[in-house]
Write a protein that holds these residues in place. Structure first.
Motif, PDB file in Angstrom:
ATOM      1  N   PRO A 277     -13.589   9.954 -19.657  1.00 35.04           N
ATOM      2  CA  PRO A 277     -12.716  10.425 -18.581  1.00 35.04           C
ATOM      3  C   PRO A 277     -13.516  11.185 -17.524  1.00 35.04           C
ATOM      4  O   PRO A 277     -14.575  11.750 -17.825  1.00 35.04           O
ATOM      5  CB  PRO A 277     -11.725  11.344 -19.299  1.00 35.04           C
ATOM      6  N   LEU A 278     -13.018  11.187 -16.298  1.00 40.03           N
ATOM      7  CA  LEU A 278     -13.672  11.889 -15.196  1.00 40.03           C
ATOM      8  C   LEU A 278     -12.963  13.208 -14.917  1.00 40.03           C
ATOM      9  O   LEU A 278     -11.728  13.280 -14.914  1.00 40.03           O
ATOM     10  CB  LEU A 278     -13.664  11.027 -13.930  1.00 40.03           C
ATOM     11  N   VAL A 298     -23.900  12.021 -16.512  1.00 43.06           N
ATOM     12  CA  VAL A 298     -23.890  11.180 -17.705  1.00 43.06           C
ATOM     13  C   VAL A 298     -24.513  11.986 -18.852  1.00 43.06           C
ATOM     14  O   VAL A 298     -25.630  12.493 -18.710  1.00 43.06           O
ATOM     15  CB  VAL A 298     -24.712   9.890 -17.471  1.00 43.06           C
ATOM     16  N   PRO A 299     -23.778  12.180 -19.982  1.00 42.51           N
ATOM     17  CA  PRO A 299     -22.609  11.410 -20.413  1.00 42.51           C
ATOM     18  C   PRO A 299     -21.268  12.149 -20.343  1.00 42.51           C
ATOM     19  O   PRO A 299     -20.277  11.647 -20.876  1.00 42.51           O
ATOM     20  CB  PRO A 299     -22.949  11.159 -21.882  1.00 42.51           C
ATOM     21  N   CYS A 300     -21.194  13.357 -19.716  1.00 43.84           N
ATOM     22  CA  CYS A 300     -19.967  14.156 -19.821  1.00 43.84           C
ATOM     23  C   CYS A 300     -18.859  13.696 -18.885  1.00 43.84           C
ATOM     24  O   CYS A 300     -17.677  13.883 -19.173  1.00 43.84           O
ATOM     25  CB  CYS A 300     -20.284  15.623 -19.573  1.00 43.84           C
ATOM     26  N   GLY A 301     -19.208  13.132 -17.709  1.00 46.48           N
ATOM     27  CA  GLY A 301     -18.194  12.654 -16.783  1.00 46.48           C
ATOM     28  C   GLY A 301     -17.722  13.669 -15.764  1.00 46.48           C
ATOM     29  O   GLY A 301     -16.732  13.422 -15.064  1.00 46.48           O
ATOM     30  N   GLN A 334     -26.216  18.209 -22.461  1.00 49.20           N
ATOM     31  CA  GLN A 334     -27.497  17.607 -22.116  1.00 49.20           C
ATOM     32  C   GLN A 334     -27.287  16.234 -21.493  1.00 49.20           C
ATOM     33  O   GLN A 334     -26.507  15.428 -21.988  1.00 49.20           O
ATOM     34  CB  GLN A 334     -28.367  17.481 -23.366  1.00 49.20           C
ATOM     35  N   LEU A 335     -27.991  15.974 -20.387  1.00 46.96           N
ATOM     36  CA  LEU A 335     -27.849  14.700 -19.690  1.00 46.96           C
ATOM     37  C   LEU A 335     -28.674  13.619 -20.370  1.00 46.96           C
ATOM     38  O   LEU A 335     -29.669  13.896 -21.038  1.00 46.96           O
ATOM     39  CB  LEU A 335     -28.268  14.836 -18.224  1.00 46.96           C
ATOM     40  N   SER A 336     -28.246  12.384 -20.168  1.00 50.64           N
ATOM     41  CA  SER A 336     -28.956  11.242 -20.736  1.00 50.64           C
ATOM     42  C   SER A 336     -30.356  11.161 -20.134  1.00 50.64           C
ATOM     43  O   SER A 336     -30.543  11.324 -18.925  1.00 50.64           O
ATOM     44  CB  SER A 336     -28.188   9.951 -20.445  1.00 50.64           C
ATOM     45  N   GLY A 340     -29.245  10.093 -15.819  1.00 52.83           N
ATOM     46  CA  GLY A 340     -28.617  11.406 -15.739  1.00 52.83           C
ATOM     47  C   GLY A 340     -27.332  11.438 -14.935  1.00 52.83           C
ATOM     48  O   GLY A 340     -26.518  12.351 -15.084  1.00 52.83           O
ATOM     49  N   CYS A 341     -27.145  10.436 -14.051  1.00 46.24           N
ATOM     50  CA  CYS A 341     -25.938  10.417 -13.225  1.00 46.24           C
ATOM     51  C   CYS A 341     -25.556   8.980 -12.898  1.00 46.24           C
ATOM     52  O   CYS A 341     -26.359   8.054 -13.065  1.00 46.24           O
ATOM     53  CB  CYS A 341     -26.139  11.215 -11.947  1.00 46.24           C
TER      54      CYS A 341
END
Length: 351
Positions: A277-278, A298-301, A334-336, A340-341
């Motif tokens: 979800p965003l 990415v990956p939290c949205g 933590q971002l991928s 990262g985005c």
């Protein structure tokens, strides 16, 4: 409360009396069981001191209750300087035998806290043109050093003479378990306001983005509802992070039964990746510009402007004893490492 200026060094015989004096601020450097150096401080009417740390003891927390102190001038230009360690309820700072400590060439004592206080000043200020700076460690007396080999190593880094402990707009302060963002009054004056972020949200919703499969209209919830919601709304936008296509929620395209949203196939381009979800980022102080919310972490949205997303995705935040990872400023996830985005691809209404 006023900050203190160094007055004198106490010998061993005077150490206990200086530390136990209720009205006296002091820093104790324990060199051995039989030798302690105590530095006494007096009030300075031209500055104010603020301390940061853990409010209450937490099991296995790496954040000290008295992690650091910030000293601010009361008159222009209101310079703020950061120092490692803070005074406890007895107005004392103790550096034990195992803490890194030393005597400088000019004779005054200095040292580092167990897990250290790290600071990073962005290059170019906190603007849309900002770039990550270099992480440094701040000593108890405010000198700047390169990082130790590991977070709690007893050997200090090298002195960086041309840098200072003055906090700048956008400076990051890491306390080994929490990272703080320092914003100045002038810097906040140029950041987007809550009203501006709400106007951007309404502008996105007014375009009536649609789910390309269900053809239902999508809408970001208000900022207040985003903070309060414990569950997702029916019109909540979702995104395939690998490609950026925005959809409404649908329950098909699974590639993994154990983690249903970890590997989903986008019906638009057949790309396989996380499906989340965003959420619009609600804290204006994290934005480096006033641009439209077009990109997601990415990956939290979490969603914000392109330049804000790219800035934070390039910031290596301290993690553990010697690792660094970029993280979302809104949730600290933590971002991928590979992506990262993601740029969001909305589908407009058919009619």
């Amino acid at each position: 409360m006023c900050w203190m200026k160094a007055l004198l060094y106490s010998a061993v015989s005077e150490a206990v009396g200086a530390v136990n004096c209720k009205g006296q601020h002091s820093i104790s450097y324990t060199l051995s069981r039989n030798q302690t150096v105590v530095v006494e401080y007096c009030h300075d009417k031209d500055t104010d001191m603020f301390q940061e740390g853990e409010d209450a003891p937490i099991t296995q927390s790496t954040i000290s209750r008295f992690a650091c102190r910030v000293v601010c001038q009361r008159s222009p230009p209101f310079t703020a300087r950061i120092y490692a360690a803070g005074f406890d309820s007895s107005k004392n700072i103790f550096l034990g035998e195992k803490a890194a400590k030393w005597k400088n060439p000019d004779g005054h004592m200095d040292g580092l806290t167990t897990n250290g206080v790290l600071v990073m000043h962005p290059r170019g200020g906190f603007t849309e043109e900002s770039k990550p700076g270099v992480w440094r460690e701040i000593s108890v007396c405010g000198d700047v050093y390169t990082l130790r080999e590991t977070r709690s190593a007893q050997t200090r880094g090298k002195l960086v003479e041309h840098e200072s402990n003055v906090l700048q707009d956008g400076s990051l302060v890491d306390l080994c378990g929490a990272t703080l963002l320092w914003r100045t009054a002038d810097g906040l004056f140029h950041t987007p306001t809550q009203k501006h972020l709400e106007a951007l949200r309404q502008e996105v919703n007014a375009a009536r983005p649609q789910c390309p499969v269900g053809l239902n209209t999508l809408a970001f919830p208000s900022m207040q509802r985003s903070r309060a919601l414990a569950s997702l709304e029916d019109k909540q936008p979702w995104v395939y992070l690998a490609c950026g296509h925005v959809h409404g929620y649908h329950d098909w395209g699974h590639r993994s039964e154990r983690e249903p949203n970890a590997q989903r196939e986008c019906p638009m381009c057949r790309t396989v990746g996380p499906y989340v979800p965003l959420w619009l980022g609600c804290e204006p102080a994290f934005y480096v510009d006033t641009g439209a919310p077009t990109h997601a972490f990415v990956p939290c949205g979490h969603v914000c402007s392109e330049k804000s997303v790219k800035y934070w995705s390039e910031i290596p935040l301290p993690h553990g004893t010697h690792a660094f990872h970029a993280a979302c400023p809104f949730c600290a996830m933590q971002l991928s490492l590979s992506q990262g985005c993601a740029k969001l691809i909305f589908q407009g209404p058919i009619d």
